[in-house]
Motif scaffolding. Structure first.
Motif, PDB file in Angstrom:
ATOM      1  N   ALA C  76       0.829  -1.204   0.000  1.00 31.42           N
ATOM      2  CA  ALA C  76       0.000   0.000   0.000  1.00 31.42           C
ATOM      3  C   ALA C  76       0.865   1.256   0.000  1.00 31.42           C
ATOM      4  O   ALA C  76       0.596   2.213  -0.735  1.00 31.42           O
ATOM      5  CB  ALA C  76      -0.935  -0.002   1.210  1.00 31.42           C
ATOM      6  N   THR C  77       1.911   1.252   0.821  1.00 34.93           N
ATOM      7  CA  THR C  77       2.753   2.441   0.915  1.00 34.93           C
ATOM      8  C   THR C  77       3.480   2.707  -0.392  1.00 34.93           C
ATOM      9  O   THR C  77       3.491   3.833  -0.899  1.00 34.93           O
ATOM     10  CB  THR C  77       3.786   2.263   2.049  1.00 34.93           C
ATOM     11  OG1 THR C  77       3.101   1.810   3.208  1.00 34.93           O
ATOM     12  CG2 THR C  77       4.483   3.568   2.351  1.00 34.93           C
ATOM     13  N   VAL C  78       4.104   1.654  -0.935  1.00 31.29           N
ATOM     14  CA  VAL C  78       4.876   1.837  -2.158  1.00 31.29           C
ATOM     15  C   VAL C  78       3.952   2.143  -3.339  1.00 31.29           C
ATOM     16  O   VAL C  78       4.257   3.006  -4.170  1.00 31.29           O
ATOM     17  CB  VAL C  78       5.748   0.591  -2.427  1.00 31.29           C
ATOM     18  CG1 VAL C  78       6.417   0.700  -3.787  1.00 31.29           C
ATOM     19  CG2 VAL C  78       6.787   0.444  -1.330  1.00 31.29           C
ATOM     20  N   ALA C  79       2.798   1.483  -3.384  1.00 27.14           N
ATOM     21  CA  ALA C  79       1.865   1.753  -4.477  1.00 27.14           C
ATOM     22  C   ALA C  79       1.383   3.199  -4.416  1.00 27.14           C
ATOM     23  O   ALA C  79       1.233   3.864  -5.443  1.00 27.14           O
ATOM     24  CB  ALA C  79       0.683   0.795  -4.419  1.00 27.14           C
ATOM     25  N   ALA C  80       1.162   3.713  -3.200  1.00 27.83           N
ATOM     26  CA  ALA C  80       0.714   5.098  -3.071  1.00 27.83           C
ATOM     27  C   ALA C  80       1.824   6.057  -3.518  1.00 27.83           C
ATOM     28  O   ALA C  80       1.566   7.090  -4.131  1.00 27.83           O
ATOM     29  CB  ALA C  80       0.316   5.389  -1.633  1.00 27.83           C
ATOM     30  N   ALA C  81       3.077   5.697  -3.211  1.00 29.14           N
ATOM     31  CA  ALA C  81       4.191   6.591  -3.537  1.00 29.14           C
ATOM     32  C   ALA C  81       4.516   6.559  -5.028  1.00 29.14           C
ATOM     33  O   ALA C  81       4.836   7.585  -5.624  1.00 29.14           O
ATOM     34  CB  ALA C  81       5.420   6.219  -2.715  1.00 29.14           C
ATOM     35  N   THR C  82       4.456   5.387  -5.637  1.00 31.03           N
ATOM     36  CA  THR C  82       4.888   5.262  -7.036  1.00 31.03           C
ATOM     37  C   THR C  82       3.713   5.254  -8.002  1.00 31.03           C
ATOM     38  O   THR C  82       3.907   5.430  -9.200  1.00 31.03           O
ATOM     39  CB  THR C  82       5.660   3.949  -7.252  1.00 31.03           C
ATOM     40  OG1 THR C  82       4.760   2.861  -6.980  1.00 31.03           O
ATOM     41  CG2 THR C  82       6.845   3.847  -6.315  1.00 31.03           C
ATOM     42  N   GLY C  83       2.518   5.004  -7.476  1.00 28.27           N
ATOM     43  CA  GLY C  83       1.366   4.918  -8.359  1.00 28.27           C
ATOM     44  C   GLY C  83       1.252   3.568  -9.059  1.00 28.27           C
ATOM     45  O   GLY C  83       0.392   3.377  -9.896  1.00 28.27           O
TER      46      GLY C  83
END
Lengths: 379, 323, 329
Positions: C76-83
């Protein structure tokens, strides 16, 4: 001469007020600050402490403890606050089952408890108590409002809730005002995280609308999966499932969903504007409904403190009951059972220009709504 | 007198002395806290019988703890509402009657659970006991008659002849007496022929079978007695909190009971007592300091299991046991 | 199944008659079976690691659910940061495997020669540390994670129903992991060592295999699978502290039914649990509705459904005390 008199009067009044408040007022706050449900408790605590801080009242001392959402721990903390800290007032509990564990024994020991969130029906009717004030809502209220509003557009609703007392109260509340037929009624498991089976049933049921009560992570999971499933029957829910604490986690799946609540960020009154601004400035996030109710609880207490001595229980109870404070919900009056009489609104989830998901009021479901249990209360 | 016996005596006196002192100083809350220690210790003494002596790692003792609690809650509720239980059997608020019922119910439920579970061993036993406890947990949550997830609130403590149970100190003394009685029973069982057979079954079940004793029956009886003690503790816990709910049946509760035993030292007479004292102390002190208390509690538990083998009593009395 | 059919109709009570053709019922049944399979596959990802770790190292790891949670948070964190969900997915594997390796070296390694009791306590303590630690790092509010654009939408089912593409993809991932694990264990050098480790621990030491490294690798592999499950499910559910615990208990049920240490058992057990749980929730209220009023049937049916998998587990263990595919005697 006049100036001197005024100064000495001021001095005198300062002296008497410090005399009257020689001992600080102790408020015990039991709330959930750890574990999966901590977000709600943190909003509750943050709003409460902020309200006290903003009032500038230095005579209020807070004792805040974490119940970890465990009833036994909450009971233990309550005993400690009453017997050890000797608090004058208690508040803070988020969950109905914890309230049921703590409140009856607390009020029986003549300690006043103010509920900032939970409102189980068992405490609203025959077992109402002069020491118990519910500043939030009776548990059925939000569901009743949505049932009432559903009559406008829908005739065949599918309803679901977890298989526990609050879930049954929720659906009972909905059905109390909803006049159409039911396409289905399902009780899901407590803590269930996958709703594919239920969504398949909804799809097959021929319903024209869905009403669900699934608090916390259950609601987030349901909304995401419902949106992903491509079923496009309109969904309604109580405001808890679309409150500011969970909206970011649901994302765009929540857009356009209608939900019921006693408060919304855009409610047009001075107290609310001040509250939203103050909360945003202090914590850099939008307040949730739990924060709003908690802010009201704090201001109700502060207002009562300015009128009566907390040690004089009868006078203080009367001061609380008068509810002479500026509620962020606008008009706020206590019913005979010390539960609020208030408006309940229907909100819609919208996206602001900066991409933030939030709620907007679109209708009023009830004016001055009273709960269904008040008449069984002998107060 | 061995060093462990001295330590045990000191612990017993400490547990008795602290609330007496607190009551004298007008700090009733510490009496309540000591009562909590006492009741949790009693529950763990029950588990210690199965786990420490019999080597039966039950991960489902919360079931018996909760059942005991619900017996107290249900009887009190029926008595309060003046409804008979079934047909014309009246309910009661008399503690001794409730205790007997709670222990009997826990024991009776433990028999079939044990009969199925004891066919397995090792991890299977851990997990099947957990499964049975989960069944009862989910049943309690979704069964509407007695509060479901909300649980049952008791309007007042049940009654004990000649004692004002509403006051913290008398209620503590009742619980303390129950704990001491259970410890005496534990000691008696440990030293009896039955106890020897149970420990022999733990160390080598086949050899025991070879001398003509069926380990299964020995273990089943131990499991049931263990459940009865834990059930009694559950009834006392319900009266302490004046509340019983499904969280008493949850797997976290089973885990906590195990934690108490390992903290104190498994198989040791006073292990559960030492464990409960330390656990409640940390929970209380850490909870007052930081909302991250669970993090630090975890660190402390981890430290103890890694570096203090034999638990606190192992540390204090300086000799390993049951290695 | 005309009787059952009537039962379902009385729970979903006011459907027009023509909607209840056999075809629609079949479609619903197929969809629910797929749902059960998908739940089962997800449980398999959890259970495979758990059973592997137990089989090789003899360790009960209660903290396996925390690794699942770590996978979801990382994704969730990485997906939010990188899209990108996919980068998030890789991050979840890396984070869970990384945390798993650290835990193994720092804590778990000291527990291999202890009894199950110490393992239960130590990994119970790890749950407290990891849950509260995650809240410290990520805050108390649930995180957002949605399914990737590529996998949105649904595919038609025979009989007129439709099924969500993403859930089909999860089933695919589960089957791929099962095949991959099979090949890894039966065909590779690492697999040979794992098998050797299961049967005779001292022997592989004597053969010059570095047991310490092998154990760390196996633990990290199990952790990565849990992290993968967490990330995949995180897109469907709420990414929040404590999300791993209900899954952990179910995963334990799975490995116990299947036989501890057996990957095949974990797969079979997972599918049994997934299907029984889903079908129970779907059919039990309907079956009861044949004999009692619908409102009562929904409540009692839901209560029974929540107990059902534990009943099944108790029954299986009563007849096969070491599960269906016991790896070792």
């Amino acid at each position: 001469m006049n100036r001197i008199l005024a100064a000495s009067l001021l001095g005198l009044s300062l002296a008497t007020s410090s005399l009257a408040h020689a001992e600080p007022v102790k408020i015990g706050v039991i709330t959930t600050l750890s574990g999966g449900g901590a977000g709600l408790g943190i909003d509750m605590r943050d709003a409460f402490t902020l309200a006290i801080k903003q009032s500038g009242n230095k005579d209020v001392e807070l004792v805040i403890e974490d119940d970890a959402q465990k009833p036994e721990l909450a009971v233990q903390i309550a005993e400690k606050m009453i017997q050890g800290d000797k608090v004058d007032l208690m508040t803070g509990i988020i969950w109905s089952n914890l309230a049921m564990a703590v409140v009856p024994n607390t009020v029986a020991q003549d300690v006043i408890y103010l509920s900032p969130n939970a409102g189980p029906s068992a405490l609203a009717g025959a077992n109402c108590n002069p020491n118990y004030f519910n500043v939030a809502y009776q548990n059925d209220n939000f569901h009743e409002a949505m049932g009432q509003y559903a009559n406008k557009d829908y005739k065949n609703a599918f309803i679901l809730a977890p298989n526990y007392p609050a879930g049954k109260d929720a659906l009972t509340g909905f059905k109390r005002y909803y006049k159409g037929s039911l396409a289905g009624e399902i009780y899901t498991q407590v803590g269930q995280t996958d709703y594919a089976a239920e969504i398949a049933q909804i799809r097959a049921s021929g319903a024209d609308s869905v009403y669900f009560f699934l608090p916390g992570g259950m609601g987030i999971a349901f909304m995401k999966q419902y949106a992903q499933s491509g079923v496009n029957i309109p969904v309604m829910g109580p405001g808890f499932s679309f409150s500011q604490d969970v909206l970011p986690a649901i994302g765009d799946a929540a857009l356009g969903v209608k939900n019921s609540a006693t408060w919304s960020k855009d409610l047009d009154n001075e107290a609310n504007k001040e509250f939203v601004e103050a909360f945003k400035a202090e914590y850099k996030r939008l307040p949730s409904i739990y924060a709003a109710q908690s802010w009201d609880t704090a201001n109700l207490i502060l207002a009562a403190l300015s009128k009566a001595d907390v040690k004089d229980k009868d006078a203080f109870r009367a001061a609380l009951k008068a509810a002479d404070f500026q509620s962020v919900r606008g008009k706020f009056v206590f019913n005979n059972n010390n539960h609020p009489i208030q408006n309940i609104y229907v909100r819609e989830v919208v996206k602001e220009d900066d991409g933030t998901l939030t709620n907007k009021i679109i209708a009023t479901a009830f004016d001055d709504h009273k709960d269904a249990y008040a008449e069984k209360c002998s107060m | 007198m061995s060093r462990e016996t001295t330590v045990n005596l000191l612990l017993a006196l400490l547990l008795l002395g602290t609330p007496l002192l607190a009551a004298g100083l007008g700090e009733p809350f510490y009496v309540t806290l000591a009562t909590r220690v006492t009741v949790l210790a009693l529950a763990a003494v029950g588990l210690n019988l199965a786990l420490g002596l019999g080597g039966l790692l039950s991960f489902g003792h919360a079931a018996f703890f909760g059942l005991g609690g619900y017996v107290a809650g249900i009887l009190a509720t029926h008595a309060f509402n003046a409804e008979p239980l079934f047909a014309d059997i009246p309910a009661t608020t008399s503690m001794p009657l409730i205790w007997v019922t709670a222990a009997a119910v826990a024991g009776l439920v433990a028999l079939p659970i044990g009969a199925v579970s004891l066919r397995t061993s090792g991890v299977y036993f851990i997990m099947i006991t957990l499964a049975f406890a989960q069944m009862i947990y989910y049943f309690a949550i979704s069964w509407p008659a007695y509060g479901g997830e909300d649980g049952l609130s008791l309007s007042m403590r049940n009654a004990f002849p000649g004692v004002n149970t509403a006051k913290p100190l008398p209620y503590f003394l009742i619980c303390y007496a129950a704990l001491m009685a259970a410890l005496l029973l534990f000691r008696a069982i440990e030293g009896s022929r039955f106890g020897s057979a149970l420990q022999a079954a733990r160390q080598n079940g086949t050899r025991l079978a070879a001398v003509g004793i069926a380990p299964f029956h020995i273990r089943l009886v131990a499991f049931a007695v263990s459940a009865m003690i834990t059930g009694l503790a559950g009834a006392l816990y319900a009266d302490l909190n004046r509340f019983v709910g499904p969280s008493m049946l949850s797997w976290h509760m089973s885990g906590e009971l195990i934690v108490l035993i390992i903290l104190g030292g498994k198989g040791r007479l006073f292990g559960p007592v030492a464990g409960a004292m330390v656990f409640v102390f940390f929970e209380y002190v850490l909870g007052g300091i930081t909302e991250r208390w669970q993090f630090f509690l975890g660190l402390i538990l981890l430290g103890i299991v890694l570096f203090a083998r034999g638990g606190l009593l192992g540390l204090l009395s300086g000799k390993p046991r049951h290695v | 199944m005309p009787g059952l059919h009537a039962g379902i109709r009385s729970v979903i009570h006011v459907l027009p008659n023509e909607a209840w053709t056999g075809l629609l019922f079949t479609a619903l049944l197929i969809e629910q079976l797929l749902n059960g399979l998908q739940l089962g596959v997800m449980l398999f990802l959890m259970a495979a690691g758990l059973t592997l770790i137990f089989g090789v190292m003899g360790l009960i790891n209660l903290a396996h659910g925390s690794l699942y949670m770590i996978g979801a948070f990382a994704c969730a964190t990485v997906a939010a940061a990188t899209g990108s969900f996919w980068i998030g997915l890789i991050a979840s594997l890396a984070a869970a495997a990384g945390v798993g390796a650290i835990i193994e070296v720092a804590v778990i390694r000291r527990l291999y020669d202890r009894d199950h009791l110490d393992q239960v306590l130590a990994t119970f303590a790890l749950i407290l540390i990891l849950s509260e630690g995650a809240r410290w790092l990520f805050g108390s509010f649930p995180l957002y994670l949605d399914i990737p654009l590529l996998l949105q939408g649904a595919v038609p089912l025979p009989g007129g129903g439709q099924y969500q593409l993403y859930r089909l993809a999860i089933i695919g991932v589960g089957i791929a992991v099962a095949v991959g694990l099979y090949l890894l264990i039966s065909r590779t050098r690492l697999g040979m060592r794992i098998r050797a480790g299961e049967s005779d621990r001292e022997m592989i030491g004597a053969l010059g295999v570095d047991i310490g490294t092998l154990y760390t690798v196996v633990f990290a592999l199990g952790a990565a699978l849990a992290g993968l499950a967490g990330a995949l499910v995180g897109a469907l559910q709420s990414v929040q502290v404590g999300m791993g615990e209900p899954v952990l208990i179910l995963a334990f049920v799975v490995i116990v039914i299947g036989g501890i240490g057996s990957i095949k058992g974990a797969l079979v057990g997972a599918v049994i649990v997934g299907v029984v749980d889903t079908m129970g929730r779907f059919l039990l209220p309907s079956l009861l509705a044949l004999t009692m009023p619908a409102s009562q049937a929904t409540t009692i049916g839901a209560a029974l459904a929540s107990m059902l998998i534990y009943v099944v587990m108790a029954l299986i263990l009563a007849f096969r005390p070491s599960g269906l595919f016991a790896a070792q005697a």
